[in-house]
Structure formats: structure tokens, C-alpha cells
Design a protein around this motif. Structure first.
Motif, short mmCIF file in Angstrom:
data_model
loop_
_atom_site.label_atom_id
_atom_site.label_comp_id
_atom_site.label_asym_id
_atom_site.label_seq_id
_atom_site.Cartn_x
_atom_site.Cartn_y
_atom_site.Cartn_z
N GLY A 5 -54.08 24.31 -26.50
CA GLY A 5 -55.50 24.28 -26.80
C GLY A 5 -55.77 24.68 -28.23
N ARG A 6 -56.98 25.19 -28.46
CA ARG A 6 -57.40 25.57 -29.81
C ARG A 6 -58.32 26.77 -29.74
NH1 ARG A 6 -61.44 21.88 -33.40
NH2 ARG A 6 -62.63 22.19 -31.48
N VAL A 7 -58.15 27.69 -30.68
CA VAL A 7 -59.05 28.82 -30.83
C VAL A 7 -59.57 28.81 -32.26
CG1 VAL A 7 -59.27 31.33 -30.86
CG2 VAL A 7 -57.94 30.24 -29.08
N ARG A 8 -60.89 28.83 -32.40
CA ARG A 8 -61.52 28.80 -33.73
C ARG A 8 -61.95 30.22 -34.10
NH1 ARG A 8 -66.04 24.72 -32.00
NH2 ARG A 8 -66.01 26.29 -30.35
N LEU A 9 -61.34 30.73 -35.12
CA LEU A 9 -61.50 32.14 -35.51
C LEU A 9 -62.21 32.23 -36.86
CD1 LEU A 9 -60.74 35.06 -34.70
CD2 LEU A 9 -58.56 34.72 -35.86
N GLY A 10 -63.37 32.89 -36.87
CA GLY A 10 -64.12 33.09 -38.11
C GLY A 10 -63.85 34.48 -38.67
N ILE A 11 -63.49 34.55 -39.96
CA ILE A 11 -63.05 35.81 -40.55
C ILE A 11 -63.77 36.04 -41.87
CG2 ILE A 11 -61.07 37.12 -41.38
CD1 ILE A 11 -59.29 35.44 -39.66
N MET A 12 -64.31 37.24 -42.04
CA MET A 12 -64.93 37.57 -43.32
C MET A 12 -63.85 37.95 -44.33
SD MET A 12 -66.69 41.27 -42.56
CE MET A 12 -65.75 42.72 -42.07
N ASP A 13 -64.24 37.92 -45.60
CA ASP A 13 -63.29 38.11 -46.70
C ASP A 13 -62.53 39.43 -46.62
OD1 ASP A 13 -62.44 36.42 -48.67
OD2 ASP A 13 -63.60 37.37 -50.26
N THR A 14 -63.18 40.47 -46.13
CA THR A 14 -62.54 41.79 -46.05
C THR A 14 -61.29 41.74 -45.18
OG1 THR A 14 -64.71 42.79 -46.28
CG2 THR A 14 -62.93 44.22 -45.54
N ASN A 27 -73.05 33.96 -42.41
CA ASN A 27 -72.74 32.58 -42.02
C ASN A 27 -71.88 32.53 -40.76
OD1 ASN A 27 -74.19 31.52 -44.14
ND2 ASN A 27 -72.41 31.33 -45.49
N LEU A 28 -70.97 33.49 -40.62
CA LEU A 28 -70.12 33.51 -39.43
C LEU A 28 -70.95 33.71 -38.17
CD1 LEU A 28 -67.05 35.60 -40.67
CD2 LEU A 28 -67.13 33.14 -40.21
N ARG A 29 -71.97 34.57 -38.25
CA ARG A 29 -72.82 34.78 -37.08
C ARG A 29 -73.55 33.49 -36.71
NH1 ARG A 29 -73.36 39.86 -39.67
NH2 ARG A 29 -75.36 39.40 -40.65
N GLU A 30 -74.00 32.75 -37.71
CA GLU A 30 -74.66 31.48 -37.44
C GLU A 30 -73.69 30.48 -36.82
OE1 GLU A 30 -77.18 28.00 -39.82
OE2 GLU A 30 -76.65 29.87 -40.84
N HIS A 53 -73.31 31.35 -33.15
CA HIS A 53 -74.48 30.96 -32.37
C HIS A 53 -74.48 29.46 -32.08
CE1 HIS A 53 -76.64 34.71 -34.05
NE2 HIS A 53 -76.13 34.96 -32.86
N LYS A 54 -74.06 28.67 -33.06
CA LYS A 54 -74.08 27.21 -32.90
C LYS A 54 -72.84 26.69 -32.17
CE LYS A 54 -76.93 26.30 -36.98
NZ LYS A 54 -77.00 25.66 -38.32
N GLY A 55 -71.91 27.57 -31.86
CA GLY A 55 -70.71 27.14 -31.14
C GLY A 55 -69.65 26.51 -32.00
N PHE A 56 -69.73 26.71 -33.33
CA PHE A 56 -68.75 26.15 -34.23
C PHE A 56 -67.45 26.95 -34.24
CE2 PHE A 56 -72.41 24.36 -37.00
CZ PHE A 56 -72.64 23.38 -36.05
N GLN A 75 -67.79 34.19 -28.05
CA GLN A 75 -68.45 33.43 -27.00
C GLN A 75 -67.75 33.72 -25.67
OE1 GLN A 75 -71.09 31.50 -27.01
NE2 GLN A 75 -71.42 30.79 -29.11
N THR A 76 -68.51 34.08 -24.66
CA THR A 76 -67.92 34.32 -23.34
C THR A 76 -67.63 32.98 -22.66
OG1 THR A 76 -70.11 34.48 -22.31
CG2 THR A 76 -69.10 36.52 -23.10
N GLY A 77 -66.68 33.02 -21.75
CA GLY A 77 -66.38 31.83 -20.96
C GLY A 77 -65.49 30.82 -21.65
#
Length: 308
Positions: A90-99, A130-133, A136-139, A271-273
Motif C-alpha cells: 500500500g501507501r502511506v502519505r507522511l507530511g513533515i515540517m522542516d524541523t 499547510n500540512l494541517r490543510e 483536512h483535505k485528505g492529501f 486521519q482515523t480509519g
């Protein structure tokens, strides 16, 4: 205790035959006898009785059999669990801030790749806002950023704090003593992107210290901030963990005697589920705990209860 010896004992007890056990385990009767003898010596009791009618359990052997079967079941369950990780797809999309990128992201990606070799790890590097947005949008499925999110279908876990400091180029005109934060605020102050949590905290701190005409330069790249710092462009409100190498080499210096900005929070939100996401968050906690142990509390402090 040797699991192979326990397995041999269990099969002898079930088959009531050393010969049949040897055939089952693709070994010799002599090897079976040797394993049983070693197990009996280890436990200090007689487990089996052999006579003309065959093999039977002693009272001690009956008790040991119950434990042995449980131990073998547990070992099998563990192997299946580990095997399940390696066969995940499968695939996991991971958003990471610069820190995170500049501290423990490489270790995290290496761990995820080793555990889930057939899972695609998609990384999105962006500001916390931007990561929070994106979440929310499921990206993206999981984000590592600065704020607890209390919303339906989204879970958050407070992980750690990055202590902040005032950092300058060593030997530059900015590398000197300052009477207070108001005096410091007369210089150009480098901080994170506009309206981010660190930007707001720095602005509030300096205004509370009596500075009214702030010279805040908002930059959304740690690499860019570090380059500007080395060039003597200004004073950075930055976690020392992000420039640990530059500090160690003496290229940058941490100013002493001034109230530091509030620590930078680190929060995981997801995101849950979504399949695999809870496991990935668990891996994040484990890798972060190892990084925190190596870096020390001057660089990062785990939040109580976040240790994996």
C-alpha cells in the motif's frame, strides 16, 4: 531456555514416540534423546518415562507441557506478526515540517522502509499551517507539526518539545552581549514562516519585552535560515537541534543571558480509519524516543507519556 528443545519435548509428548518425533522434525532419534536430556537437566526434573509400552509424561512433564505449548504459540504469533509487517502493501502519505526533516526524518524513513519494504512511503515537506490543510483535505495521512488538532476523524498526539534559543554567526557583529530582549529586537530577527506558531511566539515575546518596531524576517526553510545566519544577516530564533553541527563546529553561537522563546511543539496528527496509519505513528514514537536519547534534553524533550 531453548525453544527447539521445548518443541521437541512437545512433539514427543503428543506422538508418544521418539522415532515418530525424529521423523516429524527431520532429525535422528539420538538428537531427540539429546534435546530431551538437555531440557531435563536445565529444568532439574524428569519429564518423560520410557518403557516397553512407549513414552509417557511424569507429573512434572504434564505441567511443563502446558507452559511449553503456550511458549511455542507465543513465539509463532510473534513470527507471524513480524512477517505481516514485511508483507504489508500500500501507501502511506507522511507530511513533515522542516524541523523534523533536519533532525530525525532520515532515521524515521529508514525504519519505515525496513519494516514495510513493500509499502510506498510518500513524503510531503511543508509548513505546519499547510500540512494541517493537507490533512483536512485528505492529501496526507499523517502529519508531524506544531498544534494539537481536535476534530472529527482526526487524532493528535503531543510528542515532544524542541527548546528554542537566540543564535548568531560566531565572531560576527551580532555575536555580543545584549542588555535585554528589547535591545536584541533592534536587530533583524530570523524566524519561521509568517503566522506559524514560532513566529507568533517570538513576536509576542519581543513585544512583551518592550520592543514595538520589530524587524522580523519570516523564512520557511531551515536551510535558508542557516545560510542567512552564517552570512551574519541577523539573529535567529531557532531550536539549537536544527543547527547542532554548526554549533559544534563553532560556526554559529547560542546567545546567553536572554529569555529564550517558547519551545517548539511537536505533534503527530492523523486521519482515523486509514490502514497502517496507527502503526506508522507508533514507529514515529519509537524513532523519536531513540533520537531524544541520543540528542539529550538540551535539544529535544519528550512529552510525558509519549515514550513508546
Amino acid at each position: 531456555m531453548n525453544l527447539r528443545f521445548l518443541e521437541t519435548f512437545v512433539w514427543v509428548a503428543r506422538l508418544k514416540s521418539f522415532r515418530l518425533t525424529a521423523e516429524k522434525l527431520f532429525t535422528t532419534q539420538a538428537s531427540v534423546s539429546s534435546r530431551i536430556a538437555a531440557l531435563e537437566a536445565d529444568l532439574g526434573v524428569k519429564l518423560l518415562l520410557r518403557d516397553s509400552r512407549g513414552v509417557s509424561l511424569t507429573p512434572e512433564g504434564s505441567r511443563v507441557l502446558e507452559y511449553a505449548e503456550r511458549m511455542l504459540d507465543t513465539a509463532q504469533a510473534m513470527k507471524q506478526s513480524l512477517g505481516a509487517e514485511r508483507t504489508r502493501v500500500g501507501r502511506v502519505r507522511l507530511g513533515i515540517m522542516d524541523t523534523v526533516i533536519h533532525t530525525w526524518m532520515s532515521a524515521l524513513v529508514a525504519e519505515l522502509t525496513a519494516r514495510y519494504p513493500q509499502v510506498e512511503i510518500e513524503l510531503v515537506a511543508d509548513t505546519a499551517l499547510n500540512l494541517r490543510e493537507h490533512l483536512h483535505k485528505g492529501f496526507v495521512d499523517v502529519i508531524l507539526q506544531t498544534d494539537l488538532l481536535r476534530e472529527e476523524c482526526i487524532r493528535s498526539l503531543d510528542l515532544a518539545r524542541y527548546p528554542m534559543g537566540w543564535i548568531v554567526a560566531s565572531g560576527s557583529a551580532l555575536h555580543r552581549e545584549y542588555a535585554d530582549l528589547a535591545e536584541l529586537a533592534r536587530e533583524r530577527i530570523l524566524t519561521f514562516s509568517r503566522n506559524s506558531r514560532p513566529h507568533q511566539d517570538v513576536a509576542s515575546l519581543l513585544q512583551a519585552a518592550g520592543a514595538h518596531r520589530l524587524r522580523l524576517n519570516c523564512v520557511n526553510s531551515v536551510s535558508a535560515i542557516t545560510r542567512l545566519l552564517r552570512d551574519g544577516f541577523g539573529v535567529a530564533a531557532l531550536p539549537p537541534a536544527l543547527v547542532a553541527s554548526e554549533l559544534a563546529r563553532g560556526e554559529l553561537a547560542l546567545l546567553d543571558g536572554l529569555l529564550a522563546p517558547p519551545s517548539l511543539e511537536l505533534v503527530a496528527s492523523w486521519q482515523t480509519g486509514v490502514e497502517l496509519v496507527e502503526e506508522v505513528v507508533g514507529v514515529c514514537r519509537q524513532v523519536l524516543a531513540r533520537y531524544a536519547q541520543e540528542a539529550g534534553e538540551r535539544r529535544i524533550v519528550l512529552v510525558q507519556g509519549s515514550r513508546a
